[in-house]
Design an enzyme around this catalytic site. Structure first.
Site, PDB file in Angstrom:
ATOM      1  N   CYS A 101       5.127  -6.337   1.475  1.00  0.00           N
ATOM      2  CA  CYS A 101       5.492  -4.924   1.519  1.00  0.00           C
ATOM      3  C   CYS A 101       4.763  -4.208   2.676  1.00  0.00           C
ATOM      4  CB  CYS A 101       5.229  -4.277   0.156  1.00  0.00           C
ATOM      5  SG  CYS A 101       6.041  -2.692  -0.027  1.00  0.00           S
ATOM      6  N   TYR A 102       3.810  -3.317   2.398  1.00  0.00           N
ATOM      7  CA  TYR A 102       3.079  -2.685   3.504  1.00  0.00           C
ATOM      8  C   TYR A 102       2.416  -3.762   4.367  1.00  0.00           C
ATOM      9  CZ  TYR A 102      -0.553  -0.126   6.049  1.00  0.00           C
ATOM     10  OH  TYR A 102      -1.369   0.369   7.028  1.00  0.00           O
TER      11      TYR A 102
ATOM     12  N   ASP B 265      -6.011  -4.650 -26.650  1.00  0.00           N
ATOM     13  CA  ASP B 265      -7.115  -4.675 -25.678  1.00  0.00           C
ATOM     14  C   ASP B 265      -8.465  -4.471 -26.360  1.00  0.00           C
ATOM     15  OD1 ASP B 265      -4.942  -4.703 -24.046  1.00  0.00           O
ATOM     16  OD2 ASP B 265      -5.196  -2.656 -23.311  1.00  0.00           O
TER      17      ASP B 265
ATOM     18  N   GLY C 216       0.833  -1.201   0.000  1.00  0.00           N
ATOM     19  CA  GLY C 216       0.000   0.000   0.000  1.00  0.00           C
ATOM     20  C   GLY C 216       0.860   1.240   0.000  1.00  0.00           C
TER      21      GLY C 216
ATOM     22  N   GLU D 230       4.707 -11.116  -6.504  1.00  0.00           N
ATOM     23  CA  GLU D 230       3.677 -11.168  -7.555  1.00  0.00           C
ATOM     24  C   GLU D 230       4.140 -10.584  -8.882  1.00  0.00           C
ATOM     25  OE1 GLU D 230       3.848  -9.293  -4.934  1.00  0.00           O
ATOM     26  OE2 GLU D 230       2.907  -7.349  -5.148  1.00  0.00           O
TER      27      GLU D 230
ATOM     28  N   LYS E 124      -2.452  -7.518 -19.402  1.00  0.00           N
ATOM     29  CA  LYS E 124      -2.145  -7.644 -20.830  1.00  0.00           C
ATOM     30  C   LYS E 124      -1.801  -9.078 -21.235  1.00  0.00           C
ATOM     31  CE  LYS E 124      -1.309  -4.172 -23.107  1.00  0.00           C
ATOM     32  NZ  LYS E 124      -2.308  -3.239 -23.628  1.00  0.00           N
TER      33      LYS E 124
END
Ligand code: XMP
Length: 598
Positions: free
Chosen positions: A81-82, A225, A54, A170, A371
């Site tokens: 992380c956060y 897209d 975050g 990730e 994507k």
């Protein structure tokens, strides 16, 4: 169905965590922690819980939190992380504000035995993006990995099955990130029951339900897209109920409108129109220099033009919904979730569109995907390879690749330049303009440093770039002078606007780069290649900045190390363009810089 909960603390990659878990075959659900009434009870239905990163610091009063009772539910928990800092803080450890920060590549060294890091080599690459870091572990925890700048890069409490990583498993740039998440899924015991075929089946019924008896008016760009969205909508609703409109904004690439029309028609899309509306965009952007303002205006003009075309074609607006090929990064970077920071407003996420979404007037069949997944859906729908593998080109097009604004430099310029010289024996100059970046999940708008050296050792230059951005908060990008090895004495910048002649220059430069890329058979070697026009100079011209990158999902990227001969050829050609005075190569990864400069 077995599932994993991802608590979204507003990190740029919160959704990516869910996406990676789903790609590993396990269903993952994103949950905004503030929406949970009794978290400890509600989370018991999940096999495991991930706490995302975050933009905030645990020291901030309003930073996102969740009831620490979740640490007692006896389900495996992974803080990222956060998320890691939150769990350390909540369980009685200590977090400290780091002096600088750590953004981009870092060497991860395993220091302890752990199920989470099973199968990893002793040293590997991990992707970092943080300011704060852990100072003291809570009781029961031990360190399992470190980096040079971060002692507690991974920690665990093996008895309670609570894990934390400061880096981002990730993102694809973390070498063994997928393995770490797979290890966590194994620890959770969740069964595999999700894939893209299931997504396609569910999405088709969702589209049918949302559109009902109406039809869809889809904005297409020729990019992957909107083309995949077009094909998916046609599959769900039939050819007659989907109408594609390509708007020529005047900010497209050379011959783009004709070529896209030709290739989409060849691919079997029948209901397709091109509307040339360049005049509208040019008039609306005439005096605008702020990047965010530019993006908002472009988004609004898109809507205005679309309404005008509906009217011209005598379509009843009550019978039509607006379709967009929005994908997930467009929504997250435009602050599409409760806790995330706004990095940039994507053209398909302006305020007016948000209101239409609330009223159910917008169809976005790909809004959950990245994507790489969109391309895979395109393959499943049997679209031609050349359409699926084109480099992405943003809706605002050249509009966000032509830097505008006034000349400005930080007060600390001399200090920054002296320190770089002292440490690396390389001349660095702070450029008098700013561009957008993303650090620690928050937006930055800061200066680039230009390096001047004959060296083309990209690994070394990348390490220098990382050092510079981590060290100086005033700097979020580093570029390399490609045309001269010796630093010019001074760099100036002129107040610049989005004029027709600058658009022409940017378009010509983009065409040269793309033609050379194809001629040297390098097109498939890069994921995207923005070519940026910047009003910085020694003698009154402009600079071209090359931004070739490699990425999987646009949330992280590193600059593409193309052959030296490519850069030499392209620089020579670009310098022949009237008005081009210098050529630079962007050496920065994402984070800390975004892919586009604005
Ligand atoms: P950044 O610059 O945020 O870009 O790292 C991530 C990806 O998104 C594309 N991009 C856009 N695409 N409308 C789009 O359709 C937009 O407003 C927009 N802004 C950025 C960018 O080209 C890159 O692939």
């Amino acid at each position: 169905m077995d599932k994993i909960a991802v608590l979204d603390f507003g990190g740029q990659y919160a959704h990516l965590i869910a996406n990676r878990i789903r790609r590993a075959g396990v269903f993952a659900e994103i949950i905004i922690p503030q929406n949970l009434v009794d978290p400890a009870t509600e989370l018991k239905d999940f096999c495991a819980v991930v706490l995302s990163g975050g933009p905030q610091s645990v020291f901030e009063k309003n930073s996102p939190k969740v009831d620490p009772a979740i640490f007692e539910i006896k389900k495996p928990i992974l803080g990222i992380c956060y998320g890691l800092q939150f769990l350390v803080h909540a369980l009685g450890g200590q977090v400290k504000k780091a002096a600088g920060g750590e953004f981009g590549e870092a060497k991860l060294k395993i220091t302890g035995k752990s199920k989470l890091l099973a199968g990893l080599p002793k040293a590997s690459t991990a992707w970092m993006s943080h300011g704060d870091e852990v100072k003291k572990l809570p009781k029961g925890f031990e360190k399992i990995a470190s980096t040079a700048d971060c002692e507690f890069a991974a920690i665990e409490d093996s008895a309670r099955q609570i894990f934390g990583v400061q880096f981002h498993p990730e993102v694809k740039h973390t070498e063994f990130g997928e393995k770490i998440l797979a290890n966590f899924l194994k620890i959770s015991g969740a069964k595999k029951s999700w894939d893209l075929d299931k997504f396609l089946k569910d999405e088709i019924s969702k589209i049918k339900k949302q559109v009902g008896q109406k039809k869809v008016f889809l904005l297409v760009s020729g990019g992957v897209d909107s083309t995949v969205a077009f094909a998916l909508l046609e599959k769900a609703l039939g050819k007659k109920r989907v109408f594609g409109l390509m708007i020529d904004t005047g900010l497209l690439r050379q011959n783009e409108a004709e070529e896209v029309h030709k290739s989409l028609t060849k691919a079997g899309f029948a209901n397709l129109k091109v509307a040339n509306e360049a005049g509208h965009f040019a008039a609306a952007l005439k005096n605008i220099t702020d990047p965010e303002e530019k993006r908002r205006i472009i988004g609004r003009v898109f809507l205005k033009v679309q309404r005008k075309v509906l009217k011209r074609l005598r379509f009843n607006p009550r019978e039509w919904l607006l379709g967009q090929g929005t994908i997930y990064p467009d929504t997250i970077e435009s602050a599409g979730t409760a806790n995330s920071d706004k990095i940039k407003t994507h053209h398909n996420r302006v305020e007016e569109i948000e209101k239409m979404i609330e009223k159910g007037l917008i169809v976005e069949p790909l809004a959950e995907l990245y994507k790489d997944e969109v391309r895979e859906v395109g393959r499943k729908l049997k679209l031609p390879k050349n359409l699926i593998e084109r480099h992405p080109f943003p809706g605002p097009g050249l509009g966000v690749r032509i830097l505008c604004g006034e000349s400005e430099k930080p007060k600390t310029t001399n200090k920054i330049e002296t320190e770089i010289n002292r440490k690396w024996k390389i001349r660095g100059k702070v450029l008098p303009l700013r561009s957008v970046g993303v650090q620690g999940d928050a937006r930055t708008f800061a200066h680039p440093v230009a390096l001047f050296t004959a060296s083309r050792d990209f690994d070394k230059l990348s390490a220098i770039a990382t050092w510079i951005v981590n060290k100086f908060p005033e700097i979020n990008r580093v570029v390399l002078g490609l045309d001269v090895a010796k630093a010019p004495r001074v760099f100036l910048a002129a107040p610049a606007k989005l004029t027709a002649s600058r658009v022409e220059l940017a378009r010509a430069a983009d065409a040269i780069v793309n033609q050379t890329l194809s001629a040297q058979k390098l097109y498939a070697k890069v994921w995207q290649f923005p070519v940026v026009l910047a009003p910085v100079f020694e003698k009154g011209g402009e600079a071209i900045i090359l931004r070739p990158i490699n990425s999987e999902e646009a949330m992280t990227a590193n600059f593409a190390r193309l052959p030296k001969t490519f850069f030499a050829t392209v620089t020579k050609k670009l310098l022949k363009l009237d008005g081009v005075e210098h050529v630079f190569l962007d050496l920065t990864n994402k984070p800390p810089a975004t892919i586009e400069w604005e």
